[in-house]
Design a protein around this motif. Sequence first.
Motif, PDB file in Angstrom:
ATOM      1  N   MET A   1     -18.189  -6.204   8.636  1.00 28.32           N
ATOM      2  CA  MET A   1     -16.908  -6.806   9.004  1.00 28.32           C
ATOM      3  C   MET A   1     -16.094  -5.757   9.745  1.00 28.32           C
ATOM      4  O   MET A   1     -16.124  -4.592   9.407  1.00 28.32           O
ATOM      5  N   THR A   2     -15.362  -6.177  10.707  1.00 28.92           N
ATOM      6  CA  THR A   2     -14.609  -5.249  11.539  1.00 28.92           C
ATOM      7  C   THR A   2     -13.153  -5.108  11.099  1.00 28.92           C
ATOM      8  O   THR A   2     -12.365  -4.499  11.788  1.00 28.92           O
ATOM      9  N   ILE A   3     -12.798  -5.637   9.944  1.00 28.59           N
ATOM     10  CA  ILE A   3     -11.421  -5.539   9.460  1.00 28.59           C
ATOM     11  C   ILE A   3     -11.398  -4.593   8.255  1.00 28.59           C
ATOM     12  O   ILE A   3     -12.239  -4.688   7.369  1.00 28.59           O
ATOM     13  N   HIS A   4     -10.453  -3.643   8.285  1.00 30.34           N
ATOM     14  CA  HIS A   4     -10.447  -2.598   7.266  1.00 30.34           C
ATOM     15  C   HIS A   4      -9.045  -2.344   6.735  1.00 30.34           C
ATOM     16  O   HIS A   4      -8.080  -2.345   7.488  1.00 30.34           O
ATOM     17  N   LEU A   5      -8.963  -2.084   5.431  1.00 34.39           N
ATOM     18  CA  LEU A   5      -7.734  -1.609   4.804  1.00 34.39           C
ATOM     19  C   LEU A   5      -7.837  -0.098   4.680  1.00 34.39           C
ATOM     20  O   LEU A   5      -8.878   0.429   4.300  1.00 34.39           O
ATOM     21  N   HIS A   6      -6.764   0.606   5.023  1.00 32.21           N
ATOM     22  CA  HIS A   6      -6.744   2.066   4.967  1.00 32.21           C
ATOM     23  C   HIS A   6      -5.570   2.525   4.112  1.00 32.21           C
ATOM     24  O   HIS A   6      -4.522   1.896   4.096  1.00 32.21           O
ATOM     25  N   ASP A   7      -5.750   3.649   3.440  1.00 28.18           N
ATOM     26  CA  ASP A   7      -4.669   4.293   2.697  1.00 28.18           C
ATOM     27  C   ASP A   7      -4.719   5.770   3.052  1.00 28.18           C
ATOM     28  O   ASP A   7      -5.661   6.474   2.710  1.00 28.18           O
ATOM     29  N   PHE A   8      -3.715   6.226   3.793  1.00 24.94           N
ATOM     30  CA  PHE A   8      -3.667   7.613   4.225  1.00 24.94           C
ATOM     31  C   PHE A   8      -2.322   8.198   3.832  1.00 24.94           C
ATOM     32  O   PHE A   8      -1.281   7.762   4.333  1.00 24.94           O
ATOM     33  N   GLY A  10      -0.461   7.758   1.303  1.00 27.78           N
ATOM     34  CA  GLY A  10       0.482   6.773   0.792  1.00 27.78           C
ATOM     35  C   GLY A  10       0.891   5.696   1.773  1.00 27.78           C
ATOM     36  O   GLY A  10       1.624   4.781   1.415  1.00 27.78           O
ATOM     37  N   GLU A  11       0.445   5.787   3.022  1.00 28.80           N
ATOM     38  CA  GLU A  11       0.736   4.740   4.002  1.00 28.80           C
ATOM     39  C   GLU A  11      -0.478   3.821   4.090  1.00 28.80           C
ATOM     40  O   GLU A  11      -1.610   4.264   4.236  1.00 28.80           O
ATOM     41  N   HIS A  12      -0.207   2.540   3.994  1.00 31.96           N
ATOM     42  CA  HIS A  12      -1.277   1.550   3.991  1.00 31.96           C
ATOM     43  C   HIS A  12      -1.314   0.834   5.331  1.00 31.96           C
ATOM     44  O   HIS A  12      -0.275   0.453   5.870  1.00 31.96           O
ATOM     45  N   SER A  13      -2.521   0.632   5.859  1.00 34.06           N
ATOM     46  CA  SER A  13      -2.661  -0.095   7.112  1.00 34.06           C
ATOM     47  C   SER A  13      -3.886  -1.005   7.060  1.00 34.06           C
ATOM     48  O   SER A  13      -4.802  -0.794   6.262  1.00 34.06           O
ATOM     49  N   LEU A  14      -3.844  -1.997   7.923  1.00 35.94           N
ATOM     50  CA  LEU A  14      -4.938  -2.956   8.071  1.00 35.94           C
ATOM     51  C   LEU A  14      -5.301  -2.952   9.544  1.00 35.94           C
ATOM     52  O   LEU A  14      -4.417  -3.117  10.392  1.00 35.94           O
ATOM     53  N   THR A  15      -6.567  -2.723   9.852  1.00 33.23           N
ATOM     54  CA  THR A  15      -6.986  -2.722  11.254  1.00 33.23           C
ATOM     55  C   THR A  15      -8.144  -3.680  11.475  1.00 33.23           C
ATOM     56  O   THR A  15      -8.949  -3.930  10.573  1.00 33.23           O
ATOM     57  N   LEU A  16      -8.178  -4.190  12.687  1.00 33.81           N
ATOM     58  CA  LEU A  16      -9.241  -5.097  13.115  1.00 33.81           C
ATOM     59  C   LEU A  16      -9.621  -4.690  14.525  1.00 33.81           C
ATOM     60  O   LEU A  16      -8.764  -4.672  15.417  1.00 33.81           O
ATOM     61  N   VAL A  66       0.945  -2.386   9.251  1.00 31.82           N
ATOM     62  CA  VAL A  66       1.277  -1.343   8.286  1.00 31.82           C
ATOM     63  C   VAL A  66       2.244  -1.944   7.275  1.00 31.82           C
ATOM     64  O   VAL A  66       3.200  -2.632   7.654  1.00 31.82           O
ATOM     65  N   GLY A  67       1.997  -1.702   5.998  1.00 30.80           N
ATOM     66  CA  GLY A  67       2.874  -2.245   4.971  1.00 30.80           C
ATOM     67  C   GLY A  67       2.371  -1.912   3.589  1.00 30.80           C
ATOM     68  O   GLY A  67       1.568  -0.993   3.405  1.00 30.80           O
ATOM     69  N   SER A  68       2.831  -2.690   2.622  1.00 35.94           N
ATOM     70  CA  SER A  68       2.403  -2.456   1.242  1.00 35.94           C
ATOM     71  C   SER A  68       0.958  -2.910   1.074  1.00 35.94           C
ATOM     72  O   SER A  68       0.481  -3.792   1.795  1.00 35.94           O
ATOM     73  N   SER A  69       0.291  -2.320   0.110  1.00 34.32           N
ATOM     74  CA  SER A  69      -1.109  -2.696  -0.103  1.00 34.32           C
ATOM     75  C   SER A  69      -1.248  -4.161  -0.484  1.00 34.32           C
ATOM     76  O   SER A  69      -2.197  -4.817  -0.061  1.00 34.32           O
ATOM     77  N   SER A  70      -0.293  -4.710  -1.226  1.00 30.81           N
ATOM     78  CA  SER A  70      -0.404  -6.122  -1.619  1.00 30.81           C
ATOM     79  C   SER A  70      -0.199  -7.053  -0.427  1.00 30.81           C
ATOM     80  O   SER A  70      -0.935  -8.034  -0.268  1.00 30.81           O
ATOM     81  N   ASP A  71       0.782  -6.765   0.446  1.00 24.94           N
ATOM     82  CA  ASP A  71       0.984  -7.600   1.631  1.00 24.94           C
ATOM     83  C   ASP A  71      -0.219  -7.514   2.570  1.00 24.94           C
ATOM     84  O   ASP A  71      -0.656  -8.516   3.129  1.00 24.94           O
ATOM     85  N   LEU A  72      -0.751  -6.310   2.730  1.00 22.39           N
ATOM     86  CA  LEU A  72      -1.896  -6.149   3.619  1.00 22.39           C
ATOM     87  C   LEU A  72      -3.147  -6.807   3.056  1.00 22.39           C
ATOM     88  O   LEU A  72      -3.956  -7.349   3.809  1.00 22.39           O
ATOM     89  N   ALA A  73      -3.307  -6.805   1.752  1.00 24.15           N
ATOM     90  CA  ALA A  73      -4.447  -7.493   1.148  1.00 24.15           C
ATOM     91  C   ALA A  73      -4.353  -8.995   1.396  1.00 24.15           C
ATOM     92  O   ALA A  73      -5.361  -9.643   1.706  1.00 24.15           O
ATOM     93  N   ARG A  74      -3.148  -9.540   1.280  1.00 21.77           N
ATOM     94  CA  ARG A  74      -2.949 -10.965   1.576  1.00 21.77           C
ATOM     95  C   ARG A  74      -3.234 -11.257   3.048  1.00 21.77           C
ATOM     96  O   ARG A  74      -3.881 -12.248   3.378  1.00 21.77           O
TER      97      ARG A  74
END
Length: 105
Positions: A1-8, A10-16, A66-74
């Motif tokens: 899958m080309t979509i990833h959650l990152h935590d660097f 303390g900053e959370h990001s979602l990339t595609l 970029v946002g909270s881990s819960s929002d990005l997971a949703r």
Amino acid sequence: MTIHLHDFDGEHSLTLDAGGLAADAAVVAAGHEPNGYFWEGLARFAWPDIAQHVDFDSEAGMFCAVGSSSDLARLKTAVESVITSPEAVRDIIARAEASGFEFDD
């Protein structure tokens, strides 16, 4: 899958990574470019309740939120449900255009 959650740090990001997705042909057929900016617009239109809580930093070749881990997971769950479904993307594009929404792709 080309979509990833990152935590660097303390900053959370979602990339595609844009391109090569099952829904790309439907995006092109609707007159849009399946790039990061298109997917950002789709997220803003389709899931405004999530999009209002994240910041976007998309590029031509990549969607990024970029946002909270819960929002990005949703958001990840929501985006995953459409990038593999040309029918879902066509439906969202049609609803967006009918409402006057303009994609910035």
